[in-house]
Motif scaffolding. Sequence first.
Motif, short mmCIF file in Angstrom:
data_model
loop_
_atom_site.label_atom_id
_atom_site.label_comp_id
_atom_site.label_asym_id
_atom_site.label_seq_id
_atom_site.Cartn_x
_atom_site.Cartn_y
_atom_site.Cartn_z
N GLY A 1 15.30 1.02 9.51
CA GLY A 1 15.74 2.42 9.53
C GLY A 1 15.73 3.02 8.14
O GLY A 1 15.30 2.37 7.18
N GLN A 2 16.20 4.25 8.03
CA GLN A 2 16.11 4.95 6.75
C GLN A 2 17.39 4.91 5.93
O GLN A 2 17.43 5.43 4.82
CB GLN A 2 15.64 6.38 6.99
CG GLN A 2 14.19 6.39 7.49
CD GLN A 2 13.68 7.77 7.79
OE1 GLN A 2 14.21 8.47 8.64
NE2 GLN A 2 12.65 8.19 7.07
N GLN B 1 12.62 10.28 -7.28
CA GLN B 1 13.01 9.68 -5.98
C GLN B 1 13.88 8.44 -6.22
O GLN B 1 14.96 8.30 -5.62
CB GLN B 1 11.74 9.29 -5.20
CG GLN B 1 12.00 8.65 -3.84
CD GLN B 1 10.74 8.00 -3.24
OE1 GLN B 1 9.69 7.93 -3.88
NE2 GLN B 1 10.85 7.55 -2.01
N LYS C 1 17.34 -0.46 -0.81
CA LYS C 1 18.12 -1.21 0.19
C LYS C 1 18.50 -2.60 -0.34
O LYS C 1 19.63 -3.06 -0.17
CB LYS C 1 17.29 -1.39 1.47
CG LYS C 1 17.15 -0.17 2.34
CD LYS C 1 16.20 -0.51 3.49
CE LYS C 1 16.06 0.63 4.48
NZ LYS C 1 15.09 0.28 5.55
N ILE D 1 0.84 -1.20 0.00
CA ILE D 1 0.00 0.00 0.00
C ILE D 1 0.89 1.26 0.00
O ILE D 1 2.11 1.18 0.14
CB ILE D 1 -1.00 0.02 1.17
CG1 ILE D 1 -0.29 0.21 2.51
CG2 ILE D 1 -1.86 -1.24 1.20
CD1 ILE D 1 -1.16 0.89 3.54
N ASN D 2 0.26 2.41 -0.12
CA ASN D 2 0.98 3.69 -0.22
C ASN D 2 1.85 3.95 1.02
O ASN D 2 1.38 3.81 2.14
CB ASN D 2 -0.02 4.84 -0.36
CG ASN D 2 -1.09 4.53 -1.38
OD1 ASN D 2 -1.90 3.64 -1.19
ND2 ASN D 2 -1.05 5.24 -2.49
N ASP E 1 6.62 2.69 -10.66
CA ASP E 1 5.61 3.63 -10.15
C ASP E 1 5.57 4.82 -11.10
O ASP E 1 6.38 5.74 -11.01
CB ASP E 1 5.96 4.08 -8.73
CG ASP E 1 4.92 5.06 -8.17
OD1 ASP E 1 3.96 5.40 -8.91
OD2 ASP E 1 5.05 5.47 -7.00
N ILE F 1 10.85 1.29 14.59
CA ILE F 1 9.94 2.10 15.41
C ILE F 1 8.74 1.27 15.90
O ILE F 1 7.78 1.81 16.41
CB ILE F 1 9.47 3.38 14.66
CG1 ILE F 1 8.98 3.03 13.25
CG2 ILE F 1 10.56 4.42 14.59
CD1 ILE F 1 8.31 4.19 12.54
N THR G 1 9.76 1.75 -2.19
CA THR G 1 10.89 2.31 -2.93
C THR G 1 12.18 2.25 -2.10
O THR G 1 13.25 1.88 -2.61
CB THR G 1 10.57 3.77 -3.35
OG1 THR G 1 9.31 3.74 -4.03
CG2 THR G 1 11.63 4.35 -4.24
N GLY H 1 13.01 -4.13 7.62
CA GLY H 1 13.56 -2.78 7.42
C GLY H 1 13.73 -2.16 8.79
O GLY H 1 12.79 -2.12 9.58
N SER I 1 4.35 2.40 2.33
CA SER I 1 4.78 1.33 3.24
C SER I 1 6.30 1.14 3.27
O SER I 1 6.83 0.46 4.15
CB SER I 1 4.11 0.00 2.84
OG SER I 1 4.55 -0.39 1.56
N THR J 1 8.76 -3.36 7.08
CA THR J 1 9.57 -2.15 7.27
C THR J 1 9.26 -1.51 8.62
O THR J 1 8.31 -1.90 9.28
CB THR J 1 9.27 -1.13 6.16
OG1 THR J 1 7.89 -0.76 6.28
CG2 THR J 1 9.54 -1.68 4.79
N LYS J 2 10.07 -0.54 8.96
CA LYS J 2 9.87 0.29 10.16
C LYS J 2 9.89 -0.53 11.45
O LYS J 2 9.22 -0.19 12.43
CB LYS J 2 8.59 1.14 10.02
CG LYS J 2 8.62 1.88 8.66
CD LYS J 2 7.50 2.82 8.38
CE LYS J 2 7.59 3.24 6.90
NZ LYS J 2 6.61 4.20 6.46
N1 LIG Z 1 12.09 4.32 10.20
C1 LIG Z 1 11.96 3.73 9.01
N2 LIG Z 1 11.50 4.43 7.96
C2 LIG Z 1 11.38 3.81 6.78
C3 LIG Z 1 11.73 2.46 6.59
N3 LIG Z 1 11.50 2.12 5.31
C4 LIG Z 1 11.00 3.23 4.71
N4 LIG Z 1 10.93 4.24 5.58
C5 LIG Z 1 10.43 5.61 5.35
O1 LIG Z 1 9.06 5.55 4.98
C6 LIG Z 1 8.75 6.61 4.09
C7 LIG Z 1 8.06 6.07 2.86
O2 LIG Z 1 9.00 5.27 2.15
P1 LIG Z 1 8.89 4.95 0.60
O3 LIG Z 1 9.96 3.98 0.30
O4 LIG Z 1 8.83 6.19 -0.21
O5 LIG Z 1 7.47 4.25 0.58
P2 LIG Z 1 6.68 3.73 -0.70
O6 LIG Z 1 5.97 2.51 -0.27
O7 LIG Z 1 7.56 3.63 -1.86
O8 LIG Z 1 5.64 4.93 -0.89
P3 LIG Z 1 4.71 5.19 -2.18
O9 LIG Z 1 5.55 4.99 -3.37
O10 LIG Z 1 4.24 6.58 -2.01
O11 LIG Z 1 3.59 4.22 -2.09
C8 LIG Z 1 10.07 7.32 3.79
O12 LIG Z 1 10.18 8.46 4.60
C9 LIG Z 1 11.12 6.29 4.19
O13 LIG Z 1 12.34 6.87 4.59
C10 LIG Z 1 12.24 1.73 7.75
O14 LIG Z 1 12.57 0.54 7.70
N5 LIG Z 1 12.34 2.42 8.91
#
Ligand SMILES: Nc1nc2c(ncn2[C@@H]2O[C@H](COP(=O)(O)OP(=O)(O)OP(=O)(O)O)[C@@H](O)[C@H]2O)c(=O)[nH]1
Length: 367
Positions: free
Chosen positions: A347-348, A218, A191, A180-181, A209, A323, A186, A345, A183, A319-320
């Motif tokens: 961290g960033q 991005q 990574k 989903i959006n 995308d 936190i 990318t 995942g 998450s 991911t995340k």
């Molecule tokens: N703390 C933390 N932040 C993360 C992690 N993975 C991604 N993020 C953050 O989550 C946010 C969204 O990440 P994206 O990779 O752009 O997410 P996406 O799924 O591609 O988003 P869309 O393309 O808009 O659907 C960004 O600010 C990333 O830095 C993680 O493992 N830990």
Amino acid sequence: MIYKNYDIFEILYKDKLPDSNMFKFLKDKLKDWTSKISRDKSEEVEKNEEKKPRVKKEKSKKIIVAPEEEEDAKTFLGRIKEKISKVKITEKEFDVYSEELKTLLLENNVAFDVSEKIIAKLREKIVNQEFLKKEVEEQIKDSLKNIIEDILIEPFDVAKNVKEKSFLEKKPYVILFCGINGSGKTTSVAKIADYLKEKGISVVIAAGDTFRAASIEQLKKHGERIGVKIISHDYGSDPASVGFDAINYAKRNSIDCVLIDTAGRMHTAKNLLKEMEKIVRVCKPDLKIFVGESVTGNDAIEQAKAFDETVGLDGIILTKADIDEKGGTSLSVGFVTKKPILFLGTGQEYENIEVFDRKKFVEKLGL
Ligand SMILES: Nc1nc2c(ncn2[C@@H]2O[C@H](COP(=O)(O)OP(=O)(O)OP(=O)(O)O)[C@@H](O)[C@H]2O)c(=O)[nH]1
Ligand SMILES: [Mg+2]
């Protein structure tokens, strides 16, 4: 010739323990729970001891012993008794304890079915079994540890699979990312590209995308930073054809692996999920990965189920995790979907991706 000296990279690359606060709450509470059972059982043994008639003890007083010897004998006997006292947890007692455990697990995002399963297995292992009083806590911890380890699905080695296909079949290994959006798709694509490069695997990324504003820029920024080629078309173009182009580019240039990023889509949007079906049909990925946020709890499980029904998932990236102080999602998403968690995942930064390891993961629970 695609072959590279992979083994050297294998040695150089170290998979680390997830660096997160995961299970921060559950860890302490599980410890309190197991200690409580152990304490209850100790008190029960002590009470039973007190109830025993003391006739024999009175008689033995006739034997004359020096006070310090008497003291020594007591403590020695006490220690022996302490060691050999056995305790049992009855069905009824377990019902009470298991309600507490279930609440604990549910509060920490463990899915209902998973907590039920854990409790049923634990019941089998500990109810009416005789344990040494001293060992009750350790035995329960051990049982819980084994049960949880069994619940988690053993992940396969993605890098190994990529190497095998690219080396043996001389074809690029294709990985599709969905979710989903926002998450973390990318970021995870970047990574994983970096992770595979560290292992000596060459990578190209497809900017699938073509919908969200600035998504291509991005990805190109990530590509520049990690030194990976990005294949892109215009915004609004067909993501399946971007993936197809990237695969052809990889074939022409002997690139080992193609990573296809896709636009975020809600798991409830049927027409958008259909678009994923088309990408799968055209690109025939070897691996379809669902990227979900660990922090969202049961929602991530529902999302994974919906994506699995449409595209047929092979694995999950959560991911995340850095936190997510509860951690229950990671414990349940694999069990409910029957798909392995491949990476966490944490961290960033690019290096904040951890190969999922069941044993290390359970250690985080303090069991
Ligand atoms: N703390 C933390 N932040 C993360 C992690 N993975 C991604 N993020 C953050 O989550 C946010 C969204 O990440 P994206 O990779 O752009 O997410 P996406 O799924 O591609 O988003 P869309 O393309 O808009 O659907 C960004 O600010 C990333 O830095 C993680 O493992 N830990
Ligand atoms: Mg994205």
